[in-house]
Structure formats: structure tokens, C-alpha cells
Design an enzyme around this catalytic site. Structure first.
Site, PDB file in Angstrom:
ATOM      1  CD  GLU A 191      13.993  -6.617  -3.295  1.00 21.31           C
ATOM      2  OE1 GLU A 191      13.176  -7.242  -3.996  1.00 21.31           O
ATOM      3  OE2 GLU A 191      15.131  -7.047  -3.064  1.00 21.31           O
ATOM      4  CB  CYS A 227       5.944  -7.953  -4.191  1.00 23.95           C
ATOM      5  SG  CYS A 227       6.972  -8.868  -3.041  1.00 23.95           S
TER       6      CYS A 227
HETATM    7  P1  NAP Z   1       4.446   2.752  -2.561  1.00 21.37           P
HETATM    8  O1  NAP Z   1       3.286   3.670  -2.728  1.00 21.37           O
HETATM    9  O2  NAP Z   1       5.595   2.908  -3.479  1.00 21.37           O
HETATM   10  O3  NAP Z   1       4.917   2.901  -1.034  1.00 21.37           O
HETATM   11  C1  NAP Z   1       6.035   2.211  -0.531  1.00 21.37           C
HETATM   12  C2  NAP Z   1       6.845   3.155   0.328  1.00 21.37           C
HETATM   13  O4  NAP Z   1       7.386   4.183  -0.509  1.00 21.37           O
HETATM   14  C3  NAP Z   1       6.008   3.887   1.381  1.00 21.37           C
HETATM   15  O5  NAP Z   1       6.784   4.104   2.514  1.00 21.37           O
HETATM   16  C4  NAP Z   1       5.706   5.204   0.681  1.00 21.37           C
HETATM   17  O6  NAP Z   1       5.373   6.234   1.557  1.00 21.37           O
HETATM   18  C5  NAP Z   1       7.018   5.458  -0.003  1.00 21.37           C
HETATM   19  N1  NAP Z   1       6.971   6.371  -1.137  1.00 21.37           N
HETATM   20  C6  NAP Z   1       6.129   6.337  -2.183  1.00 21.37           C
HETATM   21  N2  NAP Z   1       6.428   7.324  -3.047  1.00 21.37           N
HETATM   22  C7  NAP Z   1       7.496   7.992  -2.543  1.00 21.37           C
HETATM   23  C8  NAP Z   1       8.257   9.114  -2.977  1.00 21.37           C
HETATM   24  N3  NAP Z   1       7.992   9.742  -4.113  1.00 21.37           N
HETATM   25  N4  NAP Z   1       9.279   9.531  -2.190  1.00 21.37           N
HETATM   26  C9  NAP Z   1       9.550   8.892  -1.040  1.00 21.37           C
HETATM   27  N5  NAP Z   1       8.858   7.825  -0.582  1.00 21.37           N
HETATM   28  C10 NAP Z   1       7.849   7.376  -1.319  1.00 21.37           C
HETATM   29  O7  NAP Z   1       4.016   1.252  -2.642  1.00 21.37           O
HETATM   30  P2  NAP Z   1       2.651   0.599  -2.188  1.00 21.37           P
HETATM   31  O8  NAP Z   1       1.755   0.644  -3.357  1.00 21.37           O
HETATM   32  O9  NAP Z   1       2.144   1.135  -0.921  1.00 21.37           O
HETATM   33  O10 NAP Z   1       3.188  -0.868  -1.896  1.00 21.37           O
HETATM   34  C11 NAP Z   1       2.862  -1.949  -2.640  1.00 21.37           C
HETATM   35  C12 NAP Z   1       3.861  -2.173  -3.754  1.00 21.37           C
HETATM   36  O11 NAP Z   1       5.060  -2.686  -3.189  1.00 21.37           O
HETATM   37  C13 NAP Z   1       3.381  -3.239  -4.711  1.00 21.37           C
HETATM   38  O12 NAP Z   1       3.682  -2.866  -6.023  1.00 21.37           O
HETATM   39  C14 NAP Z   1       4.208  -4.458  -4.319  1.00 21.37           C
HETATM   40  O13 NAP Z   1       4.346  -5.406  -5.327  1.00 21.37           O
HETATM   41  C15 NAP Z   1       5.494  -3.819  -3.911  1.00 21.37           C
HETATM   42  N6  NAP Z   1       6.279  -4.717  -3.047  1.00 21.37           N
HETATM   43  C16 NAP Z   1       7.454  -5.246  -3.525  1.00 21.37           C
HETATM   44  C17 NAP Z   1       8.190  -6.134  -2.757  1.00 21.37           C
HETATM   45  C18 NAP Z   1       9.475  -6.738  -3.250  1.00 21.37           C
HETATM   46  O14 NAP Z   1      10.241  -7.248  -2.437  1.00 21.37           O
HETATM   47  N7  NAP Z   1       9.765  -6.707  -4.537  1.00 21.37           N
HETATM   48  C19 NAP Z   1       7.729  -6.480  -1.477  1.00 21.37           C
HETATM   49  C20 NAP Z   1       6.531  -5.936  -1.034  1.00 21.37           C
HETATM   50  C21 NAP Z   1       5.827  -5.041  -1.828  1.00 21.37           C
HETATM   51  P3  NAP Z   1       3.840   6.688   1.815  1.00 21.37           P
HETATM   52  O15 NAP Z   1       3.148   5.534   2.455  1.00 21.37           O
HETATM   53  O16 NAP Z   1       3.986   7.836   2.717  1.00 21.37           O
HETATM   54  O17 NAP Z   1       3.264   7.024   0.472  1.00 21.37           O
END
Ligand code: NAP
Length: 458
Positions: free
Chosen positions: A229, A263
Site C-alpha cells: 500500500e 496517501c
Molecule cells: P516509509 O518511509 O516507507 O515508512 C513506512 C514504514 O516502512 C515505516 O515503518 C518504515 O520504518 C518502514 N521502512 C522504510 N524503509 C524500510 C526498509 N528499507 N526496510 C524495512 N522497513 C522500512 O514511508 P513514510 O514516508 O514514512 O510514509 C508515508 C508514505 O506512506 C506516503 O508515500 C504515503 O502515501 C504512504 N501511505 C500509503 C497508504 C496506502 O494505503 N496506500 C496509506 C498510508 C500511507 P522507519 O520509520 O523505521 O523508517
């Protein structure tokens, strides 16, 4: 990486959490796998339904206290946080009410003999979740999978440890057996190791494309089912027959809810020329009238962003957009009178397809507004995106709105409404917004073993 609760309104570090050791991860894998096996041997569905009912009741009882944990951790308005707790409780009601039906074997019509498909648990899952809806994101994956019988190992965002732990503690208090949902403070490396482990059968992530690609790579390398997602750059399309009064009530909030960190926030407003000037003025008026302040104060209408890092990233994106020809119609001024991570609501126009921000998600209170002359231009612009999560279509003619919606390449379309999430509605996207669905029967089935039993006619 440090797991810390930092209040984005006061910038105070409220709590730091120790990282999970490899030994703790190993113990969690062992317990979760043992629980899966126990659930397979005994029919524990009735007990699991009781736990979810109790969990829903606890969520309702502790509504404001739980909401306050989220507000202090990532800054969302207290009323929005309470709404999030209510939504999670509604997932409990929904999945308990539908559990038997969803797990019922399906009989396959065949003249060749007797065939049916059993719905069975798959095993332990690793769930990687973000900070923007600290409870809702966990609830979407935990509640249906607990009903199915899939234990979850949770790695939540490093800036949301208190919320994740509060959620997991409440699950235990509701009577779930140890191993049902274990919140761990894992490094990225440990997430990879957990996914690769033989006792884990699948992974899911909600987050960025960067995080998604990394978790999906680990899952793919190890042939584990996964769902993603990811981000969105959702279009909000105003057709030439839109109902203005209805539109005014919806459009500003579709961008500013949760400080724009959703998102499925409407990020690109694609407006028919008939309404364009009026739309800009209306949006500016709303954006200029927000009240920034303490998110625990119920009169505040715009929350701070979740972290200093997020605010800086958004500022650099707006600066890049402007350097490449975008015009600031409103906003983009520093918020100096408050210490928190506030970003002034901003409206950008004149973003051309060669602007690097054209195809980039801006995760905060920044609206991009585009003018189009007809439906075809609106559809082409909406589809000119590497994302395909959701979109909104405004028209007073529902058949017209549906015709346009059907032509948008995305997982979800909302008509005359901003984004919506309900337990019975499937949630998810296509293209770089990910794959798989959460919620509804579709989300329930993502990690179900659809096990064919076939006996040919002799
Ligand atoms: P993110 O950096 O990808 O973080 C999300 C989760 O992934 C966190 O727990 C993060 O941990 C973990 N993570 C990141 N890189 C990782 C890796 N290489 N290995 C393991 N875990 C990893 O995302 P964000 O920027 O904080 O969140 C916002 C994004 O989420 C936006 O793009 C938004 O659109 C999207 N989103 C999508 C939905 C949907 O349902 N489609 C819903 C809500 C949000 P850490 O915090 O420790 O880095």
C-alpha cells in the site's frame, strides 16, 4: 535507527525505546509460529471473535486516552485521532459479523465430481506500517488476519513507537494469546531477516515506494506473498457540471485533513475552466482561515506535520517546484509564531509536466491546481502519473461522474466526496501505488490459503 516519540507540537522527546535484539526476534518468531500451529490444530475461531469484540469495546472505552497518545506522537488533531479509534472499532464489528461467512468453504460448480475451496490460515506475517494513521494502519492488517489465524510481527514507523506499543498492549488486554501481534523495534536488516525466515509466510507494507521496494525485494527473493500500500498523487477532478455548494464543503478538507499526510489526500485539483478562478479563490479563502495550534486543543483546525524531517522534505519539494516554474498562488511562508512543525497551507499553479514535482507525491498541506477545458483533458492529466491510488470526481450527474471515474487508472474513485475508508470497502492501488487490497472481503483473502479439495466422479 532510534525509535522515539517526539511531540511535533512541542519538539520534546517524550520517550526513547531500545531496539529489539536478535534473540528477541528469534523468540517472537518461535512463539508466533507455535501459535499458528496451535490455531491450525484447534478450531479457535469463536475465541478469536470474542477477543476482537473485546478489543473493539476497549477501543471505544479508552477512545480519548488512545487518541491522545497518537496526537502527542505524530501531531494529528485530537478529534481526527478519536475518529481513527472509532474507525478501528468498526473494523472489529465488521470482521466479527462476517468471519463465518468469509471463512466458509466455497463449493465449485463442476460436472466432473465434487470440488470445494477451504479458507485456511497461511502462517506468520511481517507487517511494516507507517506513522500517518498509527492505529488504523495496524488495525487494517491485524484484525482480519487475527480472525483468519495468521499471527503478526509488527515493525511500525520509528517515530510512532508509543502508539504501536499501546495498540499491541490493548490486543493483549483483550485476551489475545501471546504471539498474536508482537510489536518489535526492528532495524531494516532485521525486517529482511524476519521475512526470509522459514516460519514467516508473507509480508505487507504501507509506506513509501522506497520502503515498499525494499520489503517487496526481500519477500520476492524468498518467494513470500506480499501486499504493498504505497503513495498516491490523487486527482480531484471538478467537471463542468459540478455542484458548487457541495464541492466547497469537500475540497479544502480533502487536502488538509491529517495535515495533508494521507496517501489518498487529494493532491492534484484538476478543475474545468468554467470553475478554475472561482475554485482558486475558494481554496485560498479556506487555507487562509485555518487555525494552527495545539492539536490537543479542539479549536485547532490545522495540525503540525509529523516531524521536522517531513516538514523539511515538503519545503524542499515546494522550492523545487517553484524553481522549475510553478507559481505560488497562496502560502509558502514560514510559520514563525509557533514552535511546532507547522507548514503554511500552500497552493501551487502552473506546474508543467516537465516540472520534477509534476509526478511526485507531496505529503503535506500543499495543493496543486490545474486548469482543463474538457473531460478528456482531465482524464489524460489524471492518468499522467506513475501513481494510481485514488481520485475524486465532482459532477451533479452521477452517470457522467461514473463514466469519467471508470477511465481513471487507479484502485479507487470517490464521487462527490473526498477519500473514504470503511471496513467493507476494499482499499488499495495500482501502478506505483502498490498491489493487493486491505479491508473488505478482498483484504481478508490476501493471506488466506484457498485450499482446493477435489474428488472426481468415479
Ligand atoms: P516509509 O518511509 O516507507 O515508512 C513506512 C514504514 O516502512 C515505516 O515503518 C518504515 O520504518 C518502514 N521502512 C522504510 N524503509 C524500510 C526498509 N528499507 N526496510 C524495512 N522497513 C522500512 O514511508 P513514510 O514516508 O514514512 O510514509 C508515508 C508514505 O506512506 C506516503 O508515500 C504515503 O502515501 C504512504 N501511505 C500509503 C497508504 C496506502 O494505503 N496506500 C496509506 C498510508 C500511507 P522507519 O520509520 O523505521 O523508517
Amino acid at each position: 535507527m532510534a525509535y522515539q516519540t517526539i511531540n511535533p507540537y512541542t519538539n520534546e522527546i517524550l520517550k526513547t525505546f531500545a531496539n529489539t535484539s536478535d534473540a528477541e526476534l528469534e523468540e517472537t518468531l518461535t512463539n508466533a509460529h507455535a501459535l499458528y500451529q496451535e490455531w491450525r490444530k484447534k478450531d479457535c475461531l469463536a475465541k478469536r471473535k470474542q477477543v476482537i469484540l473485546r478489543f473493539g469495546a476497549l477501543l471505544r472505552e479508552r477512545r480519548t486516552a488512545l487518541a491522545t497518545i497518537m496526537t502527542k506522537e505524530m501531531g494529528k488533531l485530537i478529534g481526527e485521532a478519536e475518529g481513527e479509534v472509532d474507525l478501528c472499532a468498526s473494523f472489529c464489528d465488521y470482521y466479527v459479523a462476517h468471519a463465518d461467512k468469509f471463512l466458509q468453504p466455497t463449493v465449485i460448480a463442476t460436472t466432473s465430481g465434487r470440488a470445494k475451496v477451504l479458507k485456511q490460515a497461511l502462517g506468520v506475517l511481517v507487517a511494516v506500517e507507517p506513522w500517518n494513521f498509527p492505529f488504523y494502519q495496524i488495525a487494517r492488517i491485524f484484525i482480519p488476519n487475527f480472525i483468519v489465524g495468521n499471527p503478526i510481527i509488527l515493525k511500525d514507523a520509528s517515530n510512532c513507537p508509543s502508539s504501536a506499543q499501546a495498540f499491541a498492549d490493548l490486543v493483549m488486554e483483550a485476551g489475545a494469546p501471546a504471539g498474536s501481534l508482537t510489536n518489535l523495534f526492528l532495524s531494516y536488516d532485521q525486517v529482511g531477516k524476519a521475512i526470509a525466515d522459514n516460519r514467516v509466510v508473507g509480508a505487507c507494507l504501507t509506506g513509501s515506494e522506497r520502503g515498499g521496494a525494499s520489503v517487496a525485494t526481500e519477500a520476492g527473493k524468498n518467494l513470500k506473498k506480499n501486499t504493498m500500500e504505497l503513495g498516491g498523487n490523487d486527482a480531484f477532478i471538478v467537471l463542468d457540471d459540478a455542484n458548487w455548494d457541495q464541492l466547497v464543503k469537500v475540497a479544502p478538507a480533502a487536502r488538509l485533513y491529517n495535515a495533508g499526510q494521507v496517501c489518498t489526500s487529494s493532491k492534484r485539483f484538476i478543475v474545468n475552466a468554467k470553475f478554475y478562478d472561482r475554485f482558486l479563490k475558494m481554496l485560498k479563502e479556506h487555507f487562509a482561515n485555518v487555525k494552527m495550534g495545539d492539536p490537543l486543543d479542539r479549536s485547532t483546525t490545522l495540525a503540525p506535520m509529523n516531524s521536522k524531517r517531513a516538514k523539511e522534505k515538503l519545503q524542499s519539494q515546494v522550492t523545487l517546484a517553484v524553481a522549475n516554474g510553478a507559481k505560488v498562488y497562496y502560502g509558502n511562508q514560514p510559520v514563525d509564531n509557533l514552535t511546532g512543525q507547522f507548514f503554511m497551507p500552500t497552493i501551487l499553479t502552473d506546474i508543467t509536466p516537465d516540472n520534477p514535482i509534476f509526478d511526485t507525491e507531496m505529503f503535506g498541506p500543499v495543493a496543486s491546481v490545474y486548469k482543463v477545458n474538457n473531460d478528456q483533458e482531465a482524464i489524460e492529466l489524471a492518468n499522467n502519473s506513475s501513481y494510481g491510488l485514488g481520485n475524486t470526481i465532482f459532477s451533479s450527474d452521477l452517470a457522467h461522474a461514473e463514466r469519467v471515474a471508470a477511465q481513471i487508472e487507479s484502485g479507487m474513485s470517490w464521487i462527490n466526496s473526498g477519500w473514504a475508508s470503511l471496513p467493507e470497502l476494499p482499499f488499495g492501488g495500482i501502478k506505483n501505488s502498490g498491489y493487493g487490497r486491505e479491508l473488505s472481503n478482498l483484504g481478508f483473502n490476501e493471506f488466506v490459503n484457498e485450499h482446493l479439495i477435489y474428488e472426481p466422479r468415479q
